[in-house]
Enzyme design. Sequence first.
Site, mmCIF file in Angstrom:
data_model
loop_
_atom_site.group_PDB
_atom_site.id
_atom_site.type_symbol
_atom_site.label_atom_id
_atom_site.label_comp_id
_atom_site.label_asym_id
_atom_site.label_seq_id
_atom_site.Cartn_x
_atom_site.Cartn_y
_atom_site.Cartn_z
ATOM 1 C CB SER A 191 -2.186 8.229 -5.050
ATOM 2 O OG SER A 191 -3.219 8.376 -6.025
ATOM 3 N N GLY A 192 -2.963 11.441 -6.215
ATOM 4 C CA GLY A 192 -3.984 12.577 -5.994
ATOM 5 C C GLY A 192 -5.493 12.263 -5.608
ATOM 6 C CG HIS A 193 -7.492 8.318 -6.868
ATOM 7 N ND1 HIS A 193 -8.100 7.269 -6.352
ATOM 8 C CD2 HIS A 193 -6.193 7.782 -7.140
ATOM 9 C CE1 HIS A 193 -7.531 6.223 -6.233
ATOM 10 N NE2 HIS A 193 -6.546 6.364 -6.844
ATOM 11 C CB THR A 251 3.210 15.652 -22.648
ATOM 12 O OG1 THR A 251 3.994 15.539 -24.173
ATOM 13 C CG2 THR A 251 2.649 17.006 -22.837
ATOM 14 N N GLY A 299 0.000 6.767 -7.612
ATOM 15 C CA GLY A 299 0.411 5.689 -6.463
ATOM 16 C C GLY A 299 1.380 4.721 -6.998
ATOM 17 C CB THR A 300 0.369 1.959 -9.394
ATOM 18 O OG1 THR A 300 -1.147 1.574 -8.503
ATOM 19 C CG2 THR A 300 0.705 0.687 -9.850
ATOM 20 C CB CYS A 338 -15.348 -11.544 -5.026
ATOM 21 S SG CYS A 338 -16.147 -12.918 -5.524
ATOM 22 C CG ASN A 352 -4.403 -0.047 1.219
ATOM 23 O OD1 ASN A 352 -3.475 -0.443 1.843
ATOM 24 N ND2 ASN A 352 -5.224 -1.166 0.610
ATOM 25 C CD GLN A 385 -5.184 4.945 1.610
ATOM 26 O OE1 GLN A 385 -6.128 5.870 1.789
ATOM 27 N NE2 GLN A 385 -5.552 4.063 0.514
#
Length: 405
Positions: A219-221, A257, A92-93, A345, A171, A199
């Site tokens: 994004s895949g994850h 690649t 995503g980034t 934090c 998100n 998202q």
Amino acid sequence: MNPVRDYKAMESVMKKKNSNGMNVIYMDNNATTKVADEVRDAMMPFLTELYGNPSSMHTFGGQVEKHIRKSRESLAALLGCDSSEIIFTSGGTESDNAAIKGVLAALPEKRKIITTRVEHPAVLALCRELQDTGYTLVELGVDGRGQIDLDELAGEVDEDTAIVSIMYANNETGVIFPIDKIAEIVKSKGAVFHTDAVQAVGKIPLSLDKSNIDLLSLSGHKLHSPKGIGALYIKKGTRISPFIVGGHQEKNRRAGTENVPGIVALGKAGELAAKEIGLENTKVKKLRDKLEAALLKTCTGATLNGDKINRLPNTTNISFEFIEGEAILLLLNQFGICASSGSACTSGSLEPSHVMRAMGVPFTAAHGSIRFSLSRYNTEEEVDFVAGKMPQIVNRLRELSPFVK
Ligand code: PLP
């Protein structure tokens, strides 16, 4: 509360143990998701025997190419676009950076960027950095439900605007923006429209062929494939320069690649998402609603953050007033429950999240905001377990809070 005894009691409820033997109730799917078994199986041959480079002249490498093509097609089917409009990225980034920087490079005469105050840092931090280099940046604010004002947006897009980047779904809160309307406004004024849909993809149906969206990041994850793979949709005809320069991969649009196992995994995850998307609005939404209703009813000082209606079906963000989100997470963690807090934090000081601040959530509530984000792998027993533990956790922390009389 006796955490040890409770943990033992929980074992009968819990079915999932990770490789460390730890029980896990995973409700942090907006952070990342479990790799689906089908996805793992699909990518495995490309981590073992099928290791060729798809650009190689020999058959051994060349045979990999057709699997990349198949993945592109299944992702295109999920998004409702043409497979030639998809390039694979590292996530995503990268997709966000490639979209925004690529458009600015292709349109050097335009100097204005429009975004919102609630974007992920992959967009917001980038836009602020670009502002430091001389671009004009407009950050649209949001109301208490997390929604932008469409008239304000329409008033801001002008001839100098190169790109408008507005996320599909937030998100932290799951709030969904009216993206098709937004895209229409932006296009009618001649600017390029990008949406960070990291998202949204896999959770709500999208049909890009019917929309005015020029660029879309995913994004895949976030949809049950591994980390380090993503994609950028580029509508045919969009003026954009390559972000990563080098070899001729992805038709000169993204050098390097190919991450073949990742691409195959993302294709499989896209195929599964297309099949399972109905479950998001039935099973997952029902579980989310059950958890949310229970927490709002049984936990003292609990309030919902964000737009109750226009929201991802898997996400609920709830503030527990006068207590710290981090403390709640630590106690949840003792039961193996994974969730997220709305504060980060940073160097010892607890800052409420920029999303909560933009929505005007009071300080005492913003600090105690918790996000539960579910997936099709959650069960009703897990929801009941979490709903049963939260009132004890909240009451215990409120007893310790200096702010509660
Ligand atoms: N955009 C949004 C809305 C996200 O939620 C995330 C990750 O949490 C990203 C972008 C970044 O994606 P990645 O982790 O694939 O770089």
